[in-house]
Design an enzyme around this catalytic site. Sequence first.
Site, short mmCIF file in Angstrom:
data_model
loop_
_atom_site.label_atom_id
_atom_site.label_comp_id
_atom_site.label_asym_id
_atom_site.label_seq_id
_atom_site.Cartn_x
_atom_site.Cartn_y
_atom_site.Cartn_z
N ILE A 151 0.87 -1.16 0.00
CA ILE A 151 0.00 0.00 0.00
C ILE A 151 0.91 1.22 0.00
O ILE A 151 2.07 1.15 0.41
CB ILE A 151 -0.98 0.03 1.21
CG1 ILE A 151 -0.24 -0.09 2.53
CG2 ILE A 151 -2.02 -1.06 1.07
CD1 ILE A 151 -1.17 -0.05 3.74
N ASP A 152 0.40 2.34 -0.49
CA ASP A 152 1.22 3.52 -0.68
C ASP A 152 1.77 4.05 0.64
O ASP A 152 1.22 3.78 1.72
CB ASP A 152 0.42 4.64 -1.36
CG ASP A 152 -0.02 4.27 -2.76
OD1 ASP A 152 0.63 3.41 -3.38
OD2 ASP A 152 -1.04 4.83 -3.22
N ARG A 153 2.80 4.83 0.54
CA ARG A 153 3.48 5.39 1.71
C ARG A 153 2.50 6.08 2.66
O ARG A 153 2.57 5.90 3.88
CB ARG A 153 4.55 6.38 1.25
CG ARG A 153 5.23 7.15 2.36
CD ARG A 153 6.28 8.09 1.78
NE ARG A 153 6.95 8.86 2.81
CZ ARG A 153 7.95 9.69 2.59
NH1 ARG A 153 8.39 9.88 1.36
NH2 ARG A 153 8.51 10.35 3.58
N ARG A 253 -7.20 5.66 -6.10
CA ARG A 253 -6.94 7.09 -6.31
C ARG A 253 -7.21 7.49 -7.76
O ARG A 253 -7.85 8.52 -8.02
CB ARG A 253 -5.49 7.40 -5.92
CG ARG A 253 -5.19 7.15 -4.46
CD ARG A 253 -3.69 7.11 -4.16
NE ARG A 253 -3.07 8.41 -4.40
CZ ARG A 253 -1.76 8.60 -4.34
NH1 ARG A 253 -0.94 7.58 -4.09
NH2 ARG A 253 -1.26 9.81 -4.56
#
Length: 332
Positions: A151-153, A253
């Site tokens: 998962i993104d930062r 997103r």
Amino acid sequence: MKDRRTEEENPEIENWEFITVEAEAQGRRLDKLLSELQPALSRTYLQKLIDNGRILVDRKQAKAGLNLRAGQEIAISIPEPEMLDVLPEPLPLDILYEDDDVILINKGKNMVVHPAAGHYTGTLVNGLLYHCGNRLSGINGILRPGIVHRIDRNTTGVLVVCKNDHAHQCLSDQLKVHSITRKYNALVHRAFSHPTGRVEGPIGRHPTDRTKMAINEKNGKPAATNYDVLENFGLNYAHVECQLETGRTHQIRVHLASIGHPLLGDDVYGKPKDGFHLQGQALHARILGFRHPSTGRYVEFEAPLPDYFTELEEKLRRMCGGNTAHSTYVLF
């Protein structure tokens, strides 16, 4: 069965896996087909395997852009894990569950999952190496031990890490057939007029900005996101739950921005300045469910909404005067 001639030609390579190219894959590029068939392996790692002769087509070294023919045989050899040149660090880990096969982590904001350029310390992998020692799977290379998905930062929430190669392959197989349950909560711009919806659109690299992803009809991979509107806040904001059918980079997103509902705090696909001073997008991986690699039973784990998320949600309610005429979908 292992190919004896290939092993004699390449004595250092072991553990071959063989894939026969099906008719529907005729004309597909080698690298693109493998990225779908081997979702646990990153594109960079697959390219490295191809370059090092660990991916063969009809027993011959091939290029990533080779257009495949039906009936061809792809042979893949995953090397034994190398010594990891990433230091263990005693980082705080929010562990939701742990056994001999898997560990479920509730990842916080501003934590990178695995080392990469500019981020060789302070990553989840650094913390896992300290916590687990050498008890992590080696399938995904030396920089991503145990990592099945990311998962993104600045996305918070639950992700699973594997402690052995059997568990890793089992979870990868489930990812491949899209049988893993992944539900995310997001705070977005603009209220919705319908309580549920679905976004379909292939996701690939942006045609002009290679740092971004986009709906890419020509070069993207199929992607689908289902969503339920949990609550509208007046006309300007909403809280949605998204369930992934696929797991493309930045999928939620990109998909929500494509229908006019970018995430709050998303300065890549949304508004650069929305006045909320967030540290990245308001996106939380709340639920993850899968068949356990040892028992075969379906298990599900939940990471509670973080404080920043619930505080922002309450702020949106106050800004919009509580449950207004457009705050109609409350589906908890």
